[in-house]
Design an enzyme around this catalytic site. Structure first.
Site, PDB file in Angstrom:
ATOM      1  CG  ASP A 233      -1.833   1.114   1.384  1.00 43.08           C
ATOM      2  OD1 ASP A 233      -2.728   1.180   0.535  1.00 43.08           O
ATOM      3  OD2 ASP A 233      -1.705   1.942   2.306  1.00 43.08           O
ATOM      4  CD  GLU A 293      -2.281   2.783  -3.391  1.00 42.80           C
ATOM      5  OE1 GLU A 293      -3.343   3.389  -3.595  1.00 42.80           O
ATOM      6  OE2 GLU A 293      -1.676   2.849  -2.306  1.00 42.80           O
TER       7      GLU A 293
HETATM    8  C1  GLC Z   1      -4.139   3.350  -0.306  1.00 41.30           C
HETATM    9  C2  GLC Z   1      -5.423   2.563  -0.240  1.00 41.30           C
HETATM   10  C3  GLC Z   1      -6.516   3.475   0.235  1.00 41.30           C
HETATM   11  C4  GLC Z   1      -6.155   3.961   1.611  1.00 41.30           C
HETATM   12  C5  GLC Z   1      -4.786   4.622   1.602  1.00 41.30           C
HETATM   13  C6  GLC Z   1      -4.273   4.816   2.988  1.00 41.30           C
HETATM   14  O1  GLC Z   1      -4.196   4.368  -1.228  1.00 41.30           O
HETATM   15  O2  GLC Z   1      -5.693   1.994  -1.481  1.00 41.30           O
HETATM   16  O3  GLC Z   1      -7.757   2.842   0.236  1.00 41.30           O
HETATM   17  O4  GLC Z   1      -7.116   4.876   2.055  1.00 41.30           O
HETATM   18  O5  GLC Z   1      -3.823   3.825   0.962  1.00 41.30           O
HETATM   19  O6  GLC Z   1      -3.863   3.605   3.531  1.00 41.30           O
END
Ligand code: GLC
Length: 566
Positions: A233, A293
């Site tokens: 993430d 991500e």
């Molecule tokens: C990433 C996740 C999102 C979350 C953020 C903070 O972007 O996909 O859903 O709110 O991280 O952890």
């Protein structure tokens, strides 16, 4: 009227045979082999546990619910599921605020439920990918509770604490992505702590080796439990400039009314890549995959995340999924860009943070045809796709209608400009019974009215449904050598409406033709030396011949045509 995939007499049997082949693989799924590259030919499926299947009818999905739907996923053609966070959490950011990395939140079940799900997945050849939130923890995590308890706490340096610039003045001008300053004043210890996201999500201090060790051990703990990898993430934000330089301010304000800024000092710092390289070593020792991500703006940034195959195997490329207009030239350009990266492409159309592609690409008239067109595009490219639950049945966004219904804090803060992310996280639509068959309780989010027609039961019974199209397409992807290992060869590169390309392996060539317009079009493909006709494998065309003449193809609006070239 709904379009047919193909002249049913001719091609459905072919697709059906393809499907049968893939199902027989499913039944005899081998035990997972220690193949470091298994992820290259896998189909991934992002699943939001809260919304997928509710086994105890409390209105919230759970792990037992997921286990009960593994056969559905197998039949669809899924090889790995990525679960968004289901660890213990106060749920401020619905699990992205973790208070214990080595357990399951009771809302979703227990570790025993997890093990049972994992075991049942293995039987079917479905691997489990966990979401690893490594930039921050919950403010309720014992590490943070200790860190904020006193300045000399051994955990103080696990997070980013700083003095203000002056009285009532945060250390610098950095904004939180979720609105307001990224610094939270802590009256008890008289300092600010840093949070890129909500204040309840304090950033870990990755410059502290103890943090690195603790987090690496978390990955080892889950590998031992059998997980096949992690989706990492928010990797862009792991490090911050230690000098805390102000970010350059840009013109205008963002949706929360904060000044726009360039994230020069709080995102994509070079140290991120050192951590990724080290995490990759641990992943390789465990035959695991790391998905990132990674919101990249250009090829250079994407390449950095592949890091010459020393970092992420699968940096998520959102650039194709977010083209946000149906345009043959725009998609062609984006595919070429990723193809030139030297890494294995990873394509994503949807996730739990963005409006569903059904709405972003749909024109209100041909939405189902367009949903098939988008699948026909990204599921036939070279690379690994990551589906998002519900896209295979054409689920649409169901944004809250009133501020008081909003669950996602961003939506509360950003209303009405930003209604938050509830709309793309609504319960999976299993049938046309109440609450789309998700629960007999009160679902935590309401389903959109379209669940009456767009649900698994109805679409399974309709050979022309989006779901059936996905099933046939994924079966083809798994069984056809050109799709498994073939290179991508663009064709007719100056056609403004029709996107076409070959997938070509040593022994097989497949042509993919996608009409990216709402009018009927023709395409003239001259494949010097490679063949003049194609045997239809799968199409959405109403009248598709068994053999198509490549130099004169007539295409319905938004048609998908896939054929094997002779
Ligand atoms: C990433 C996740 C999102 C979350 C953020 C903070 O972007 O996909 O859903 O709110 O991280 O952890």
């Amino acid at each position: 009227m709904r379009k047919r995939f193909v002249s049913q007499m001719l091609v459905l049997p072919i697709a059906f045979v393809v499907l049968l082949i893939s199902c027989s693989f499913a039944q005899s799924a081998p035990k997972q082999s220690p193949d470091n590259d298994w992820w290259k030919h896998a189909v991934f499926y992002e699943l939001y546990p809260r919304s997928f299947a509710d086994s105890n009818n409390d209105g919230i999905g759970d792990l037992r619910g997921i286990t009960s739907k593994l056969d559905y996923l197998k039949q669809l053609g899924v090889d790995a599921i990525w679960l968004t966070p289901c660890y213990p959490s106060p749920q401020v950011d619905f699990g992205y605020d973790i208070s214990d990395y080595e357990n399951i939140d009771p809302t979703y079940g227990t570790l025993q439920d997890f093990d049972a799900m994992e075991k049942e997945g293995q039987k079917r050849g479905i691997r489990i990918i966990m979401d690893f939130v490594l930039n921050h923890t919950s403010d309720q995590h014992p590490w943070f509770i200790a860190s904020r308890s006193f300045r000399t706490s051994p955990y103080r340096n696990w997070y980013v604490w700083r003095d203000g610039k002056g009285p009532h003045e945060p250390p610098n001008n950095w904004n939180s992505l979720f609105g307001g300053p990224a610094w939270q004043w802590d009256a008890k210890t008289g300092q600010y702590y840093y949070h890129f996201f909500y204040p309840q999500q304090p950033d870990l201090n990755w410059r502290n080796p103890a943090v690195e060790k603790a987090m690496f051990d978390v990955t080892r703990w889950w590998y031992k439990r059998g997980v096949a990898g992690f989706r990492l993430d928010a990797v862009d934000t792991l490090f911050e400039d230690p000098q805390l330089h102000d970010n350059p301010v840009l013109p205008g304000k963002n949706q929360y009314g904060d000044p726009n800024e360039e994230n020069k000092y709080d995102q994509k710092l070079p140290q991120v890549h050192e951590v990724l390289r080290a995490l990759r070593k641990v992943a390789d020792e465990n035959h695991a995959v790391l998905i990132g991500e990674t919101y990249t703006d250009n090829l250079q940034q994407l390449k950095q995340y592949y890091g010459d195959n020393q970092e992420l195997q699968m940096p998520m490329d959102m650039m194709l999924g977010l083209v946000n207009k149906i345009s043959a030239p725009a998609f062609r350009h984006q595919i070429a860009l990723v193809e030139s990266s030297g890494g294995w492409p990873v394509y994503v159309m949807n996730n739990h943070d963005i409006v569903r592609s059904y709405n972003r690409y749909g024109d209100g008239k041909h939405n189902d045809a367009i949903a098939k067109l988008m699948a026909g595009l990204y599921l036939t490219l070279r690379g690994t796709p990551i589906l998002y639950y519900g896209e295979e049945i054409g689920m649409e966004n169901n944004d809250p209608k009133r501020k008081e219904d909003v669950k996602d804090p961003i939506g509360k803060l950003g209303w009405p400009t930003n209604k938050g992310r509830d709309g793309e996280r609504t319960p999976m639509q299993w049938s046309d019974s109440a609450n789309a068959g998700f629960t007999t309780g009160t679902p935590w989010l309401p389903v959109p009215p379209s669940y009456k027609t767009h649900n698994v039961a109805a679409e399974s019974a309709d050979p022309n449904s989006i779901l059936e199209f996905y099933r046939h397409l994924l079966a083809l992807r798994h069984s056809n050598q050109a799709f498994i290992e073939g290179k991508y060869v663009p064709l007719n590169e100056d056609d403004p409406n029709v996107l076409c390309y070959l997938r070509q392996s040593a022994g097989q060539t497949v042509v993919v033709v996608l009409n990216m317009s709402s009018s009927a079009r023709s395409a003239h493909l001259n494949l010097a030396g490679s063949g003049k006709t194609a045997t239809t494998l799968l199409t959405t065309m109403q009248q598709a011949p068994k053999q198509a003449a490549l130099n004169d193809m007539q295409l319905d609006p938004f048609a998908v045509y896939i054929g094997s070239v002779q």
